[in-house]
Structure formats: structure tokens, C-alpha cells
Write an enzyme that holds these catalytic residues in place. Structure first.
Site, PDB file in Angstrom:
ATOM      1  N   CYS A 105       0.842  -1.203   0.000  1.00  0.00           N
ATOM      2  CA  CYS A 105       0.000   0.000   0.000  1.00  0.00           C
ATOM      3  C   CYS A 105       0.881   1.259   0.000  1.00  0.00           C
ATOM      4  O   CYS A 105       1.633   1.490  -0.934  1.00  0.00           O
ATOM      5  CB  CYS A 105      -0.999  -0.035   1.152  1.00  0.00           C
ATOM      6  SG  CYS A 105      -2.358   1.156   0.951  1.00  0.00           S
ATOM      7  N   HIS A 117      -3.945  -4.893  -0.345  1.00  0.00           N
ATOM      8  CA  HIS A 117      -3.544  -5.453   0.952  1.00  0.00           C
ATOM      9  C   HIS A 117      -3.623  -6.973   0.880  1.00  0.00           C
ATOM     10  O   HIS A 117      -4.709  -7.542   1.029  1.00  0.00           O
ATOM     11  CB  HIS A 117      -4.465  -4.935   2.064  1.00  0.00           C
ATOM     12  CG  HIS A 117      -4.206  -3.521   2.439  1.00  0.00           C
ATOM     13  ND1 HIS A 117      -3.273  -3.165   3.392  1.00  0.00           N
ATOM     14  CD2 HIS A 117      -4.732  -2.367   1.968  1.00  0.00           C
ATOM     15  CE1 HIS A 117      -3.248  -1.846   3.504  1.00  0.00           C
ATOM     16  NE2 HIS A 117      -4.110  -1.340   2.653  1.00  0.00           N
ATOM     17  N   GLU A 121      -2.791  -9.114   3.026  1.00  0.00           N
ATOM     18  CA  GLU A 121      -3.204  -9.673   4.320  1.00  0.00           C
ATOM     19  C   GLU A 121      -4.712  -9.600   4.518  1.00  0.00           C
ATOM     20  O   GLU A 121      -5.254 -10.216   5.437  1.00  0.00           O
ATOM     21  CB  GLU A 121      -2.463  -8.962   5.468  1.00  0.00           C
ATOM     22  CG  GLU A 121      -2.917  -7.564   5.783  1.00  0.00           C
ATOM     23  CD  GLU A 121      -2.373  -6.467   4.873  1.00  0.00           C
ATOM     24  OE1 GLU A 121      -2.586  -5.278   5.202  1.00  0.00           O
ATOM     25  OE2 GLU A 121      -1.755  -6.786   3.837  1.00  0.00           O
TER      26      GLU A 121
END
Length: 196
Positions: A76, A178, A180
Site C-alpha cells: 500500500c 492489501h 493480508e
């Protein structure tokens, strides 16, 4: 083992939770000496690229990061820091990629920030996207985007305009989304990075 570069501009809880879930070992990089402890690095980041760059400069780590030869992944704002310049705060960044981070234009039709799942088209073969089919969806939250340049683009997506969803040059990788928070394919990407 992954070293997460700590500079006060990354909300790392979701990242560390994902790494723990995947059984990927990690630790924190707070000083230049800490870099020696790891064989790859993640530069996280949320919020304002200009403010993030100022915080990174305050750590004294900038010259060492620019000199890294081991695999390094920006996520990011961490990816945006790898570029030369951001319109956010009119900021010069690490300049590891000679491309710019630009603000989405206000069209009156599309909402900014761009938030949600977007289809990502893989443009190059790379170990980062192994076992991730082109057209997979990843989760994005951002108001600024990396200008598209075929030379550095690893994958692309479109929201208002086409832009680089991920970039790659030498040992440096960046993802605007992202991983994750991107389900199974995001986890695959993190696992792939841990093996590069």
C-alpha cells in the site's frame, strides 16, 4: 525470516496476524543493525505518503533501504514509498522506481478513496504471483495510484483509470492492494514472498 520495517506509519496488526496464521516467521526492523537479522523485508504503510516518508527519514534507515539487495516488498503506502514522487504532500520518495504516485481524478462518478475488491491482471511471470491466476481479486483501500509503466508493472487493474496494482524491479516488489486482507490469493502472495 521477514523483517518488518517499523517507522510509525504502518498499521501492522493485520499483516502480523496473517503471517502468524501462515506460519511465516517475522521480526521487527527498528535500526540499520536489525537489517542484518533478516533475509527479506516488508515495508508496510497506511495513510499519507508524504508523512510516511518524513517518518521513514527520521529513522535514518533510508540509505540502507535504498541499498538493500535482498527481496523487499512494499504494501500500500509502503509500495508508494518505492516510487520517485507522490502528489500526496508534494513529496519526493525513495526513487527506487522512476515512476510517480498520482491522485485519482475527481470524476463525480467514482468514489475516492477506492475501497473494495478489484480484479488484478498479471502482466509478467514472477515468483510473487506463482499459483495466482490472472483475473484474481484483491482488496484495495487508497486515494492515490501508481502510474502505469509497462517496464515496472507486474500486475495492473482499473479504477477510474488503469494503474499498476503491483510493481517489480530487481529485488524490490510493491503491491497497492492489501494481501493480508485479500483472502486465499493474498495469503498465497505472502507465502510466495517468503520463499523468493
Amino acid at each position: 525470516m521477514i523483517g518488518i520495517i517499523r517507522y510509525g506509519a504502518g498499521n501492522i496488526f493485520s499483516l502480523t496476524a496473517a503471517l502468524e496464521r501462515l506460519g511465516i516467521a517475522y521480526g521487527m526492523v527498528n535500526t540499520e543493525a536489525d537489517l542484518e537479522l533478516y533475509d527479506r523485508y516488508i515495508i508496510p504503510g497506511v495513510g499519507h505518503a508524504g508523512a510516511a516518508m518524513r517518518k521513514l527519514e527520521q529513522t535514518g534507515l533510508v540509505p540502507a533501504i535504498k541499498a538493500l539487495k535482498k527481496p523487499t516488498l512494499g504494501i500500500c503506502v509502503g509500495m508508494q514509498l518505492l516510487t520517485s514522487y507522490s502528489e500526496e504532500g508534494d513529496s519526493n520518495l525513495l526513487d527506487l522506481f522512476p515512476i510517480k504516485t498520482l491522485k485519482f481524478p475527481d470524476t463525480g462518478v467514482f468514489k475516492v478513496p477506492h475501497t473494495g475488491w478489484n480484479q488484478v491482471d498479471v502482466e509478467k511471470e514472477s515468483p510473487l504471483f506463482e499459483n495466482i491466476p490472472t483475473g484474481s481479486h484483491f482488496y484495495f483501500v487508497h486515494s492515490y495510484f501508481i502510474e502505469y509503466n509497462k517496464l515496472y508493472t507486474l500486475s495492473s487493474t482499473s479504477y477510474i483509470n488503469k494503474f499498476s496494482a503491483s510493481i517489480w524491479y530487481n529485488n524490490f516488489y510493491g503491491v497497492q492492494f492489501h494481501p493480508e486482507k485479500s483472502g486465499a490469493y493474498g495469503e498465497t502472495l505472502l507465502r510466495n514472498f517468503s520463499k523468493i
